[in-house]
Design a protein around this motif. Structure first.
Motif, PDB file in Angstrom:
ATOM      1  N   MET A 279      68.221  30.449  53.614  1.00  0.00           N
ATOM      2  CA  MET A 279      68.772  29.103  53.478  1.00  0.00           C
ATOM      3  C   MET A 279      69.020  28.414  54.818  1.00  0.00           C
ATOM      4  SD  MET A 279      68.735  28.328  50.307  1.00  0.00           S
ATOM      5  CE  MET A 279      69.965  27.215  49.660  1.00  0.00           C
ATOM      6  N   PRO A 280      69.556  29.088  55.843  1.00  0.00           N
ATOM      7  CA  PRO A 280      69.733  28.391  57.125  1.00  0.00           C
ATOM      8  C   PRO A 280      68.409  27.862  57.699  1.00  0.00           C
ATOM      9  CG  PRO A 280      71.062  30.375  57.089  1.00  0.00           C
ATOM     10  CD  PRO A 280      70.186  30.419  55.863  1.00  0.00           C
TER      11      PRO A 280
ATOM     12  N   ILE B  26      67.305  24.840  55.541  1.00  0.00           N
ATOM     13  CA  ILE B  26      68.119  23.657  55.862  1.00  0.00           C
ATOM     14  C   ILE B  26      67.685  23.065  57.202  1.00  0.00           C
ATOM     15  CG2 ILE B  26      70.456  22.909  56.484  1.00  0.00           C
ATOM     16  CD1 ILE B  26      71.454  24.873  54.275  1.00  0.00           C
ATOM     17  N   LYS B  27      67.379  23.928  58.169  1.00  0.00           N
ATOM     18  CA  LYS B  27      66.930  23.451  59.484  1.00  0.00           C
ATOM     19  C   LYS B  27      65.620  22.666  59.349  1.00  0.00           C
ATOM     20  CE  LYS B  27      65.995  25.060  64.181  1.00  0.00           C
ATOM     21  NZ  LYS B  27      65.884  26.221  65.059  1.00  0.00           N
TER      22      LYS B  27
ATOM     23  N   THR C 155      66.327  19.252  57.435  1.00  0.00           N
ATOM     24  CA  THR C 155      66.983  18.229  58.248  1.00  0.00           C
ATOM     25  C   THR C 155      66.066  17.710  59.354  1.00  0.00           C
ATOM     26  OG1 THR C 155      68.060  19.973  59.550  1.00  0.00           O
ATOM     27  CG2 THR C 155      69.341  18.999  57.761  1.00  0.00           C
TER      28      THR C 155
ATOM     29  N   GLU D 186      72.771  23.192  45.929  1.00  0.00           N
ATOM     30  CA  GLU D 186      73.304  23.863  47.121  1.00  0.00           C
ATOM     31  C   GLU D 186      72.781  23.187  48.390  1.00  0.00           C
ATOM     32  OE1 GLU D 186      75.386  27.040  49.199  1.00  0.00           O
ATOM     33  OE2 GLU D 186      75.435  26.446  47.088  1.00  0.00           O
ATOM     34  N   LEU D 187      71.482  22.920  48.441  1.00  0.00           N
ATOM     35  CA  LEU D 187      70.890  22.265  49.610  1.00  0.00           C
ATOM     36  C   LEU D 187      71.411  20.842  49.765  1.00  0.00           C
ATOM     37  CD1 LEU D 187      67.191  23.484  49.226  1.00  0.00           C
ATOM     38  CD2 LEU D 187      68.820  24.182  51.010  1.00  0.00           C
ATOM     39  N   GLN D 188      71.547  20.148  48.648  1.00  0.00           N
ATOM     40  CA  GLN D 188      71.964  18.744  48.667  1.00  0.00           C
ATOM     41  C   GLN D 188      73.370  18.575  49.243  1.00  0.00           C
ATOM     42  OE1 GLN D 188      74.150  16.705  46.599  1.00  0.00           O
ATOM     43  NE2 GLN D 188      73.314  14.833  47.440  1.00  0.00           N
ATOM     44  N   GLN D 189      74.207  19.595  49.123  1.00  0.00           N
ATOM     45  CA  GLN D 189      75.553  19.524  49.704  1.00  0.00           C
ATOM     46  C   GLN D 189      75.483  19.422  51.231  1.00  0.00           C
ATOM     47  OE1 GLN D 189      77.916  22.793  48.245  1.00  0.00           O
ATOM     48  NE2 GLN D 189      77.658  22.180  46.111  1.00  0.00           N
ATOM     49  N   THR D 190      74.423  19.952  51.822  1.00  0.00           N
ATOM     50  CA  THR D 190      74.244  19.887  53.271  1.00  0.00           C
ATOM     51  C   THR D 190      73.419  18.675  53.686  1.00  0.00           C
ATOM     52  OG1 THR D 190      74.348  22.294  53.414  1.00  0.00           O
ATOM     53  CG2 THR D 190      73.407  21.135  55.305  1.00  0.00           C
ATOM     54  N   THR D 191      72.326  18.421  52.970  1.00  0.00           N
ATOM     55  CA  THR D 191      71.392  17.371  53.376  1.00  0.00           C
ATOM     56  C   THR D 191      71.801  15.985  52.897  1.00  0.00           C
ATOM     57  OG1 THR D 191      70.032  17.638  51.398  1.00  0.00           O
ATOM     58  CG2 THR D 191      69.453  18.972  53.330  1.00  0.00           C
ATOM     59  N   GLY D 192      72.481  15.916  51.749  1.00  0.00           N
ATOM     60  CA  GLY D 192      72.728  14.623  51.118  1.00  0.00           C
ATOM     61  C   GLY D 192      71.439  14.123  50.489  1.00  0.00           C
TER      62      GLY D 192
END
Length: 195
Positions: free
Chosen positions: A29-30, A33-34, A37, A86-92
Motif C-alpha cells: 500500500m505505501p 499510494i506513492k 499521488t 482505504e486508498l481514497q482516505q489518503t488520496t481524496g
C-alpha cells in the motif's frame, strides 16, 4: 409426540478475520499510494498510458481520479471496494480499483449511486482502461432530474388550461362564441332546430 427441535444454520464469519486491511496485506500500500499521488495510476506498463491519459482528462474536468490495477485476486469481490475506500482516505478524489475478481470505487466527487451506475454498465470483458473510462464517463454524464421535468410539465399543463379558459371567455364576450342560455348553460347558436 413432541416436534423435533428446529435447527437454524447461520453463515460462518469471514474466514480471513481481523481488520479489513488484513485481506489485502499482500499489496504494498505505501508504494501504491506513492505511485497514485505522483501520477494518478498504479498499473501494469501496458495499461498505464491509457489510464494516465484518462487521469489527465479528469483533472482538466476538475476531478481528481486515481486508478489501481492489480493482478491479485481477492474474495469476496467487495474487497476491491474496501481497497478503494482505504486508498481514497489518503488520496481524496475518486479511486477506481480493478483486479481479476472484480472492481471497486470510492469517491468524494461522485455519489455511490453514480459510481454503481457506471460499474453496472461496464461492458463484459472490458480491459481496465476501457472500464475506467466507461465508469468515469457515466459518472460525469449529466443525469436527468426527473423532479424538475415533472414540475415543468405540470406548469405547462396549468398554463395551457388557463389560456384555453381565457380564450373561451374572450370568444363569448366578443360574440363569436356560444351564447349562454337563460339558465347559464351554453347554447349552440349554429344548431339547426329539429323538424
Amino acid at each position: 409426540m413432541s416436534p423435533e427441535p428446529v435447527v437454524f444454520t447461520v453463515a460462518s464469519p469471514d474466514p480471513v478475520g481481523g481488520r479489513p486491511a488484513d485481506k489485502w496485506s499482500s499489496l504494498d500500500m505505501p508504494a501504491i499510494i506513492k505511485q497514485l499521488t505522483a501520477t494518478g495510476v498504479s498499473a501494469p506498463d501496458d495499461q498505464s498510458g491509457e489510464l494516465t491519459a484518462l487521469v489527465k482528462e479528469a483533472k482538466a474536468d476538475g476531478h481528481d481520479l486515481f486508478v489501481l490495477v492489480t493482478d491479485q485476486h481477492f474474495s469476496p469481490f467487495t474487497v476491491y471496494r474496501d481497497i478503494a475506500q482505504e486508498l481514497q482516505q489518503t488520496t481524496g478524489g475518486t479511486v477506481l480499483v480493478f483486479g481479476p475478481g472484480g472492481m471497486g470505487t470510492a469517491s468524494t466527487d461522485f455519489s455511490r449511486v453514480e459510481l454503481e451506475d457506471g460499474t453496472s454498465e461496464v461492458h463484459a470483458g472490458a480491459s481496465a482502461p476501457q472500464a475506467a473510462r466507461e465508469i468515469y464517463e457515466k459518472a460525469v454524464d449529466p443525469n436527468v432530474n426527473w423532479t424538475l421535468v415533472t414540475i415543468a410539465l405540470i406548469v405547462v399543463v396549468v398554463i395551457g388550461a388557463v389560456i384555453a379558459r381565457v380564450r373561451g371567455r374572450a370568444s363569448v364576450d366578443d360574440g363569436t362564441g356560444p351564447k349562454p342560455a337563460a339558465d347559464g348553460t351554453d347554447v349552440d347558436n349554429d344548431a339547426t332546430p329539429a323538424t
